[in-house]
Design an enzyme around this catalytic site. Structure first.
Site, PDB file in Angstrom:
ATOM      1  N   ARG A   1     -34.778  26.071 -68.636  1.00  0.00           N
ATOM      2  CA  ARG A   1     -36.088  25.568 -68.071  1.00  0.00           C
ATOM      3  C   ARG A   1     -36.789  26.423 -67.010  1.00  0.00           C
ATOM      4  O   ARG A   1     -36.770  26.185 -65.709  1.00  0.00           O
ATOM      5  CB  ARG A   1     -35.357  24.787 -67.581  1.00  0.00           C
ATOM      6  CG  ARG A   1     -34.704  24.385 -65.700  1.00  0.00           C
ATOM      7  CD  ARG A   1     -35.151  23.048 -65.713  1.00  0.00           C
ATOM      8  NE  ARG A   1     -34.044  23.041 -64.557  1.00  0.00           N
ATOM      9  CZ  ARG A   1     -34.328  22.037 -63.897  1.00  0.00           C
ATOM     10  NH1 ARG A   1     -34.816  20.521 -63.974  1.00  0.00           N
ATOM     11  NH2 ARG A   1     -33.457  21.910 -62.209  1.00  0.00           N
TER      12      ARG A   1
ATOM     13  N   LYS B   1     -39.397  27.441 -62.886  1.00  0.00           N
ATOM     14  CA  LYS B   1     -38.353  26.683 -62.798  1.00  0.00           C
ATOM     15  C   LYS B   1     -38.977  24.863 -63.296  1.00  0.00           C
ATOM     16  O   LYS B   1     -40.365  24.146 -62.460  1.00  0.00           O
ATOM     17  CB  LYS B   1     -37.639  26.333 -61.078  1.00  0.00           C
ATOM     18  CG  LYS B   1     -36.636  25.141 -61.346  1.00  0.00           C
ATOM     19  CD  LYS B   1     -35.985  25.634 -60.426  1.00  0.00           C
ATOM     20  CE  LYS B   1     -34.001  24.829 -60.275  1.00  0.00           C
ATOM     21  NZ  LYS B   1     -33.276  25.664 -58.828  1.00  0.00           N
TER      22      LYS B   1
ATOM     23  N   ASP C   1     -33.919  19.727 -72.195  1.00  0.00           N
ATOM     24  CA  ASP C   1     -35.836  19.693 -72.844  1.00  0.00           C
ATOM     25  C   ASP C   1     -36.749  21.185 -71.806  1.00  0.00           C
ATOM     26  O   ASP C   1     -37.792  21.076 -72.198  1.00  0.00           O
ATOM     27  CB  ASP C   1     -36.120  18.033 -72.398  1.00  0.00           C
ATOM     28  CG  ASP C   1     -36.045  18.053 -70.705  1.00  0.00           C
ATOM     29  OD1 ASP C   1     -35.839  18.939 -69.959  1.00  0.00           O
ATOM     30  OD2 ASP C   1     -36.515  16.987 -70.568  1.00  0.00           O
TER      31      ASP C   1
ATOM     32  N   ARG D   1     -40.731  29.932 -57.985  1.00  0.00           N
ATOM     33  CA  ARG D   1     -39.990  30.341 -56.627  1.00  0.00           C
ATOM     34  C   ARG D   1     -40.325  31.612 -56.653  1.00  0.00           C
ATOM     35  O   ARG D   1     -39.989  32.425 -57.362  1.00  0.00           O
ATOM     36  CB  ARG D   1     -39.086  29.609 -57.389  1.00  0.00           C
ATOM     37  CG  ARG D   1     -37.295  30.636 -56.015  1.00  0.00           C
ATOM     38  CD  ARG D   1     -36.302  29.680 -56.489  1.00  0.00           C
ATOM     39  NE  ARG D   1     -35.578  30.413 -57.778  1.00  0.00           N
ATOM     40  CZ  ARG D   1     -34.758  29.433 -58.248  1.00  0.00           C
ATOM     41  NH1 ARG D   1     -34.259  28.258 -57.573  1.00  0.00           N
ATOM     42  NH2 ARG D   1     -34.252  29.605 -59.504  1.00  0.00           N
TER      43      ARG D   1
ATOM     44  N   ASP E   1     -22.946  31.990 -61.514  1.00  0.00           N
ATOM     45  CA  ASP E   1     -23.913  31.809 -61.591  1.00  0.00           C
ATOM     46  C   ASP E   1     -25.252  31.266 -60.979  1.00  0.00           C
ATOM     47  O   ASP E   1     -26.456  31.173 -60.392  1.00  0.00           O
ATOM     48  CB  ASP E   1     -24.544  31.533 -62.743  1.00  0.00           C
ATOM     49  CG  ASP E   1     -24.470  29.920 -63.096  1.00  0.00           C
ATOM     50  OD1 ASP E   1     -23.438  29.533 -62.325  1.00  0.00           O
ATOM     51  OD2 ASP E   1     -25.739  29.204 -63.167  1.00  0.00           O
ATOM     52  N   ASN E   2     -24.776  31.203 -60.034  1.00  0.00           N
ATOM     53  CA  ASN E   2     -25.897  30.299 -58.602  1.00  0.00           C
ATOM     54  C   ASN E   2     -25.215  31.143 -56.798  1.00  0.00           C
ATOM     55  O   ASN E   2     -25.429  31.001 -55.848  1.00  0.00           O
ATOM     56  CB  ASN E   2     -25.517  28.531 -57.914  1.00  0.00           C
ATOM     57  CG  ASN E   2     -26.270  27.839 -58.856  1.00  0.00           C
ATOM     58  OD1 ASN E   2     -26.831  28.214 -59.836  1.00  0.00           O
ATOM     59  ND2 ASN E   2     -25.652  26.553 -58.737  1.00  0.00           N
TER      60      ASN E   2
ATOM     61  N   ASP F   1     -30.994  28.185 -55.910  1.00  0.00           N
ATOM     62  CA  ASP F   1     -31.169  26.779 -56.190  1.00  0.00           C
ATOM     63  C   ASP F   1     -30.189  25.845 -55.697  1.00  0.00           C
ATOM     64  O   ASP F   1     -29.142  25.293 -55.237  1.00  0.00           O
ATOM     65  CB  ASP F   1     -30.040  26.688 -57.605  1.00  0.00           C
ATOM     66  CG  ASP F   1     -30.371  27.629 -58.583  1.00  0.00           C
ATOM     67  OD1 ASP F   1     -31.475  27.837 -58.752  1.00  0.00           O
ATOM     68  OD2 ASP F   1     -29.569  27.682 -59.849  1.00  0.00           O
TER      69      ASP F   1
END
Length: 487
Positions: free
Chosen positions: A95, A115, A127, A178, A254-255, A264
């Site tokens: 997203r 984001k 979504d 961001r 992944d963070n 994040d």
């Protein structure tokens, strides 16, 4: 776009151009009624962007990816990740979109990233949208971390989309804009490694060296130098998190950035009552990412990074492993040194104090604070008052008064520097109950509480009249705190 937009915004597409294997060209979902909710004007100026333009309809369109320059190439980035220890080979920006890179007024290259901008090919069952609350949470928390001098991605803007988002209930939607030194993650390297494309892995590593760890280029083994560089910045970052009582809540690979920036802000929180086992994430049922576990998890994540670039470190697997393990062994030493020096500073101790004196002082004090579940932030701020002779504010929060008095008798003869303590022990943090109150108000269309909270946390060191409530712990009625990822 108009001529003014072209003259104001100059996107560079380094990642999109250089790594087509890791980037899917994509466009943001159109927002029916975009409304600017928050704009970080100082950051805009730092980026060389005109705040007046960003407040215009075209500027708002840019901030949500609906009106980007013709030459821009927005992409969804591909990456893998270990999520709560389980490997997912294909995650990516489900997203989110990288609009491109911009060169700031200081000459530094930064990513401009969205984001909540809609579904991408990585969206899986989501979504692709985001609600106002979680996007403003990231805005508040990331700006507070920046003010606390902790490396972090930052928030340029939050724009309401005018579209409802279905979660447990219908919520107003929003997009976060961001800014980061880059969005290269450990998971980016895991993805490249999984492709068995050594050329891609090498190009990605060279990109990381050029952008974040240029000193590695001068080493005899540049990729071992890259590993050491990432280990170093993450050791420092973890120490800074721990010293202010920050709990990230979802430290998946992944963070974790290779730049050493916090990224994040989902189920994150700040400690209130000091509890090393504190877990605030609603989905962390096993406590994997508890406060005290963060340095251990960081080391584990770094091992996954080392595995990913091992073929670049040495063509012989055994030698690559040996070199990587040697580098990884430096993490604990670097973290411990950064944390211990930070704790000595929090106590106002001189830099040259003997460790045999400082270490028991630190350990004994933390034991007293933990036993009392004293409020972490206000206790250390009040300790600065104790250095000036006002003992009661700190003393009144511990249970074992005799032990604390004995500790004071060991500490005060060392002449702790109260002014130095006030420069490192904040008055204001984004207290969890105030964050929730501000986000609830914003969800109902009232931005005042968000703005007031940002005023407090943007200058965390200076005590100011009228902001007393922002320095107070949560009332007992607030109860146990749980946060959610917001997806």
């Amino acid at each position: 776009m108009s001529d003014i937009a072209r003259s104001t915004i100059a996107f560079e597409g380094h990642f999109a151009r250089d790594f087509p294997e890791l980037a899917v060209p994509w466009r943001a979902e159109a927002a029916p009624e975009p409304q600017l909710l928050a704009l970080n004007e100082p950051l805009a100026v730092e980026l060389g962007l005109d705040p007046a333009f960003l407040r215009s309809p075209e500027g708002i369109g840019l901030l949500i990816g609906n009106a980007v320059p013709e030459e821009a190439t927005p992409v969804a980035q591909a990456y893998s990740g270990h999520q709560f220890g389980w490997y997912s080979p294909r995650l990516g920006d489900g997203r989110a979109l990288l609009l491109g890179e911009v060169t700031g007024a200081d000459g530094k290259l930064r990513d401009l990233h969205l984001k909540g901008s809609g579904r991408t090919p990585f969206a899986r069952n989501g979504d692709g949208r985001a609600a106002v609350g979680p996007m403003l949470r990231e805005y508040i928390l990331s700006e507070a971390m920046h003010a606390l001098r902790i490396p972090t991605t930052r928030s340029l803007a939050v724009v309401g989309t005018g579209r409802q988002v279905q979660r447990e209930t219908l919520l107003p939607g929003a997009v976060l804009t961001r800014v980061a030194n880059s969005h290269l993650r450990v998971g980016s390297f895991q993805y490249a490694r999984a492709t068995d494309d050594l050329d891609l892995l090498r190009r990605l590593a060279d990109h990381a060296i050029e952008r974040h760890h240029p000193s590695a280029a001068g080493e005899s083994n540049r990729y071992l130098g890259l590993l050491r560089g990432v280990i170093s910045v993450q050791a420092t970052l973890m120490a800074k998190w721990m010293l202010v009582g920050f709990v990230h809540g979802v430290m998946n690979t992944d963070n974790m950035t290779v730049s050493g920036e916090t990224i994040d802000y989902g189920p994150c929180a700040f400690l209130e009552g000091f509890d090393p086992g504190a877990v605030y994430s609603s989905i962390d049922e096993m406590g994997r990412y508890a406060y005290r576990s963060q340095p251990v998890v960081a080391e584990w994540n770094l091992a996954r990074f080392a595995e990913s670039i091992a073929p670049l470190i040495h063509e012989d697997e055994e030698q690559a492993v040996a070199l990587a393990v040697e580098a990884l062994n430096g993490f604990r030493q670097q973290y411990s040194a950064a944390w211990f020096n930070g704790m000595k500073a929090k106590l106002g101790l001189p830099e040259n104090i003997d460790d045999d004196v400082a270490s028991p002082l630190v350990d004994d004090l933390l034991e007293l604070v933990q036993e009392a579940r004293a409020d972490y932030t206000s206790f250390f701020r009040n300790l600065g008052k104790a250095a000036r002779g006002q003992v009661e504010p700190a003393r009144g929060t511990v249970l074992d008064l005799a032990a604390f008095d004995a500790w004071l008798e060991r500490w005060r003869p060392l002449t702790p520097d109260a002014d130095a303590m006030d420069s490192i022990n904040p008055v204001y943090i984004p207290r969890n109950h105030l964050v929730e109150e501000a986000l609830a108000a914003a969800t109902e269309g009232e931005m005042g509480p968000v703005e007031h909270l940002l005023t407090a946390v943007s200058d965390p060191w200076t005590e100011r009249p009228g902001l007393e409530e922002y320095a107070l712990p949560a009332p007992e009625s607030f109860g146990p705190y749980r946060t959610f990822c917001g997806t």
